[in-house]
Design an enzyme around this catalytic site. Sequence first.
Site, PDB file in Angstrom:
ATOM      1  N   HIS A 179      26.534  36.299  51.960  1.00 15.37           N
ATOM      2  CA  HIS A 179      25.952  37.091  50.880  1.00 15.37           C
ATOM      3  C   HIS A 179      26.990  37.505  49.833  1.00 15.37           C
ATOM      4  O   HIS A 179      26.727  37.485  48.634  1.00 15.37           O
ATOM      5  CB  HIS A 179      25.328  38.356  51.487  1.00 15.37           C
ATOM      6  N   VAL A 200      30.966  45.164  45.601  1.00 16.27           N
ATOM      7  CA  VAL A 200      30.467  44.183  46.570  1.00 16.27           C
ATOM      8  C   VAL A 200      31.478  44.114  47.714  1.00 16.27           C
ATOM      9  O   VAL A 200      32.657  43.839  47.499  1.00 16.27           O
ATOM     10  CB  VAL A 200      30.283  42.791  45.937  1.00 16.27           C
TER      11      VAL A 200
HETATM   12  C1  DLZ Z   1      21.751  42.715  49.408  1.00 14.79           C
HETATM   13  C2  DLZ Z   1      23.096  43.216  49.007  1.00 14.79           C
HETATM   14  C3  DLZ Z   1      24.168  43.130  49.906  1.00 14.79           C
HETATM   15  C4  DLZ Z   1      24.071  42.528  51.256  1.00 14.79           C
HETATM   16  N1  DLZ Z   1      25.372  43.600  49.569  1.00 14.79           N
HETATM   17  C5  DLZ Z   1      25.552  44.149  48.356  1.00 14.79           C
HETATM   18  C6  DLZ Z   1      26.832  44.658  47.964  1.00 14.79           C
HETATM   19  O1  DLZ Z   1      27.801  44.648  48.717  1.00 14.79           O
HETATM   20  N2  DLZ Z   1      26.938  45.175  46.717  1.00 14.79           N
HETATM   21  C7  DLZ Z   1      25.890  45.218  45.833  1.00 14.79           C
HETATM   22  O2  DLZ Z   1      26.087  45.691  44.699  1.00 14.79           O
HETATM   23  N3  DLZ Z   1      24.685  44.778  46.175  1.00 14.79           N
HETATM   24  C8  DLZ Z   1      24.484  44.255  47.403  1.00 14.79           C
HETATM   25  N4  DLZ Z   1      23.251  43.784  47.764  1.00 14.79           N
HETATM   26  C9  DLZ Z   1      22.121  44.001  46.831  1.00 14.79           C
HETATM   27  C10 DLZ Z   1      21.989  42.915  45.760  1.00 14.79           C
HETATM   28  O3  DLZ Z   1      22.947  43.110  44.723  1.00 14.79           O
HETATM   29  C11 DLZ Z   1      20.578  42.964  45.138  1.00 14.79           C
HETATM   30  O4  DLZ Z   1      20.325  44.242  44.644  1.00 14.79           O
HETATM   31  C12 DLZ Z   1      19.507  42.597  46.126  1.00 14.79           C
HETATM   32  O5  DLZ Z   1      19.759  41.356  46.722  1.00 14.79           O
HETATM   33  C13 DLZ Z   1      18.088  42.551  45.468  1.00 14.79           C
HETATM   34  O6  DLZ Z   1      18.068  41.568  44.420  1.00 14.79           O
END
Ligand code: DLZ
Length: 158
Positions: A90, A83
Amino acid sequence: MQVNKIEGTFNVKDVRIGIVVSRWNSFITERLLEGTVDTLRRHGIEESRIDAVYCPGSFEIPLVASKLAETGKFDALICLGVVIRGGTPHFEYIATSTTRGISDVMLKYQIPVGFGLLTTDTIEQAIERAGTKAGNKGGEVAMTILEMISLSGQLDSL
Ligand code: DLZ
Protein backbone atom coordinates in the site's frame (compact mmCIF):
# COMPACT_ATOMS: atom_id res chain seq x y z
CA MET A 1 30.59 36.37 -12.62
CA GLN A 2 28.78 38.69 -15.02
CA VAL A 3 25.61 36.67 -15.48
CA ASN A 4 22.13 37.99 -14.70
CA LYS A 5 21.31 36.14 -11.54
CA ILE A 6 17.62 35.46 -10.96
CA GLU A 7 16.54 33.99 -7.66
CA GLY A 8 13.63 34.13 -5.28
CA THR A 9 13.51 35.96 -1.98
CA PHE A 10 11.38 35.28 1.09
CA ASN A 11 9.83 38.71 0.93
CA VAL A 12 6.40 37.99 -0.46
CA LYS A 13 3.38 40.24 0.00
CA ASP A 14 -0.39 40.00 -0.52
CA VAL A 15 -0.54 36.41 -1.64
CA ARG A 16 -3.18 33.77 -1.00
CA ILE A 17 -2.02 30.30 -0.11
CA GLY A 18 -4.06 27.09 -0.02
CA ILE A 19 -2.98 24.20 2.18
CA VAL A 20 -4.28 20.68 1.57
CA VAL A 21 -4.14 18.58 4.74
CA SER A 22 -4.66 14.83 4.84
CA ARG A 23 -6.53 13.61 7.92
CA TRP A 24 -4.82 10.20 7.84
CA ASN A 25 -2.28 10.25 10.70
CA SER A 26 -3.90 13.55 11.67
CA PHE A 27 -2.01 13.92 14.94
CA ILE A 28 1.10 14.34 12.76
CA THR A 29 -0.42 16.29 9.86
CA GLU A 30 -1.83 18.80 12.36
CA ARG A 31 1.73 19.43 13.63
CA LEU A 32 2.88 19.90 10.02
CA LEU A 33 0.06 22.39 9.51
CA GLU A 34 1.09 24.30 12.64
CA GLY A 35 4.69 24.46 11.40
CA THR A 36 3.56 25.64 7.97
CA VAL A 37 1.23 28.36 9.22
CA ASP A 38 3.69 29.53 11.88
CA THR A 39 6.43 30.02 9.28
CA LEU A 40 4.12 31.77 6.82
CA ARG A 41 2.85 34.08 9.58
CA ARG A 42 6.38 34.95 10.71
CA HIS A 43 7.13 35.96 7.12
CA GLY A 44 4.23 38.38 6.96
CA ILE A 45 1.44 36.27 5.49
CA GLU A 46 -1.79 36.99 7.36
CA GLU A 47 -3.79 33.96 8.45
CA SER A 48 -6.85 35.36 6.69
CA ARG A 49 -4.97 34.79 3.42
CA ILE A 50 -4.39 31.11 4.17
CA ASP A 51 -7.05 28.43 3.52
CA ALA A 52 -6.62 24.92 4.94
CA VAL A 53 -8.67 22.25 3.17
CA TYR A 54 -8.91 18.79 4.72
CA CYS A 55 -9.16 15.53 2.80
CA PRO A 56 -9.44 11.90 4.02
CA GLY A 57 -5.99 10.59 3.06
CA SER A 58 -2.89 11.39 1.05
CA PHE A 59 -4.31 9.61 -1.99
CA GLU A 60 -7.00 12.33 -2.21
CA ILE A 61 -4.54 15.26 -1.97
CA PRO A 62 -3.95 15.67 -5.73
CA LEU A 63 -7.66 16.00 -6.54
CA VAL A 64 -8.20 18.63 -3.85
CA ALA A 65 -5.07 20.50 -4.92
CA SER A 66 -6.20 20.35 -8.51
CA LYS A 67 -9.63 21.80 -7.65
CA LEU A 68 -8.04 24.60 -5.64
CA ALA A 69 -5.62 25.41 -8.45
CA GLU A 70 -8.47 25.39 -10.95
CA THR A 71 -10.17 28.27 -9.09
CA GLY A 72 -7.26 30.53 -10.06
CA LYS A 73 -7.52 32.18 -6.63
CA PHE A 74 -4.28 30.87 -5.13
CA ASP A 75 -0.71 32.03 -5.70
CA ALA A 76 0.59 28.73 -4.33
CA LEU A 77 -0.52 25.53 -2.65
CA ILE A 78 1.06 23.39 0.04
CA CYS A 79 0.22 19.69 0.40
CA LEU A 80 0.63 17.98 3.77
CA GLY A 81 0.34 14.25 4.37
CA VAL A 82 2.02 11.34 6.12
CA VAL A 83 2.42 7.91 4.56
CA ILE A 84 3.90 5.29 6.85
CA ARG A 85 5.24 1.99 5.51
CA GLY A 86 3.21 -1.00 6.64
CA GLY A 87 3.47 -4.67 5.91
CA THR A 88 1.73 -4.44 2.51
CA PRO A 89 2.59 -2.73 -0.81
CA HIS A 90 0.00 0.00 0.00
CA PHE A 91 2.78 2.42 0.97
CA GLU A 92 4.36 2.35 -2.49
CA TYR A 93 1.05 2.81 -4.29
CA ILE A 94 -0.12 5.74 -2.16
CA ALA A 95 3.29 7.48 -1.96
CA THR A 96 3.97 7.13 -5.68
CA SER A 97 0.57 8.20 -6.89
CA THR A 98 0.33 11.14 -4.45
CA THR A 99 3.79 12.38 -5.37
CA ARG A 100 3.07 12.16 -9.07
CA GLY A 101 -0.34 13.79 -8.65
CA ILE A 102 1.05 16.75 -6.71
CA SER A 103 3.75 17.29 -9.29
CA ASP A 104 1.18 17.09 -12.11
CA VAL A 105 -0.93 19.83 -10.47
CA MET A 106 2.10 22.11 -10.20
CA LEU A 107 3.01 21.69 -13.85
CA LYS A 108 -0.55 21.84 -15.20
CA TYR A 109 -1.56 25.01 -13.35
CA GLN A 110 1.87 26.64 -13.31
CA ILE A 111 1.76 27.63 -9.66
CA PRO A 112 4.18 26.51 -6.94
CA VAL A 113 2.89 23.47 -5.06
CA GLY A 114 4.80 22.53 -1.91
CA PHE A 115 5.49 18.87 -1.32
CA GLY A 116 4.95 18.28 2.38
CA LEU A 117 4.39 14.55 2.19
CA LEU A 118 6.30 12.58 4.81
CA THR A 119 7.07 9.05 3.63
CA THR A 120 8.60 7.12 6.48
CA ASP A 121 9.28 3.57 7.59
CA THR A 122 8.00 4.16 11.11
CA ILE A 123 5.66 6.43 12.99
CA GLU A 124 8.63 7.59 15.11
CA GLN A 125 10.40 8.90 11.99
CA ALA A 126 7.26 10.84 11.07
CA ILE A 127 6.97 12.36 14.55
CA GLU A 128 10.64 13.37 14.41
CA ARG A 129 9.92 15.39 11.23
CA ALA A 130 6.78 17.06 12.55
CA GLY A 131 8.23 19.41 15.12
CA THR A 132 10.57 17.27 17.20
CA LYS A 133 14.10 15.89 16.59
CA ALA A 134 14.34 16.59 12.87
CA GLY A 135 12.55 19.96 12.75
CA ASN A 136 9.19 20.53 11.12
CA LYS A 137 8.82 19.66 7.45
CA GLY A 138 5.79 21.96 7.29
CA GLY A 139 7.97 24.97 8.09
CA GLU A 140 10.55 23.91 5.51
CA VAL A 141 7.90 23.58 2.81
CA ALA A 142 6.52 27.01 3.71
CA MET A 143 9.97 28.56 3.16
CA THR A 144 10.29 26.81 -0.19
CA ILE A 145 6.89 28.07 -1.25
CA LEU A 146 7.68 31.67 -0.34
CA GLU A 147 10.86 31.48 -2.40
CA MET A 148 9.03 29.87 -5.32
CA ILE A 149 6.24 32.48 -5.31
CA SER A 150 8.91 35.15 -5.53
CA LEU A 151 10.85 33.31 -8.24
CA SER A 152 7.72 32.54 -10.28
CA GLY A 153 6.78 36.22 -10.23
CA GLN A 154 10.20 37.17 -11.54
CA LEU A 155 10.09 34.51 -14.27
CA ASP A 156 6.61 35.64 -15.33
CA SER A 157 7.93 39.13 -15.96
CA LEU A 158 11.09 38.17 -17.86
C1 DLZ B 1 -5.51 3.30 3.18
C2 DLZ B 1 -4.35 4.12 3.64
C3 DLZ B 1 -3.25 3.49 4.23
C4 DLZ B 1 -3.13 2.02 4.40
N1 DLZ B 1 -2.22 4.21 4.67
C5 DLZ B 1 -2.24 5.54 4.54
C6 DLZ B 1 -1.14 6.34 5.00
O1 DLZ B 1 -0.16 5.85 5.56
N2 DLZ B 1 -1.23 7.68 4.81
C7 DLZ B 1 -2.30 8.28 4.20
O2 DLZ B 1 -2.28 9.52 4.05
N3 DLZ B 1 -3.34 7.57 3.79
C8 DLZ B 1 -3.35 6.23 3.94
N4 DLZ B 1 -4.41 5.49 3.51
C9 DLZ B 1 -5.60 6.20 3.00
C10 DLZ B 1 -5.52 6.56 1.52
O3 DLZ B 1 -4.69 7.71 1.32
C11 DLZ B 1 -6.93 6.88 0.98
O4 DLZ B 1 -7.51 7.89 1.75
C12 DLZ B 1 -7.82 5.68 0.98
O5 DLZ B 1 -7.25 4.61 0.29
C13 DLZ B 1 -9.22 5.98 0.34
O6 DLZ B 1 -9.05 6.40 -1.02
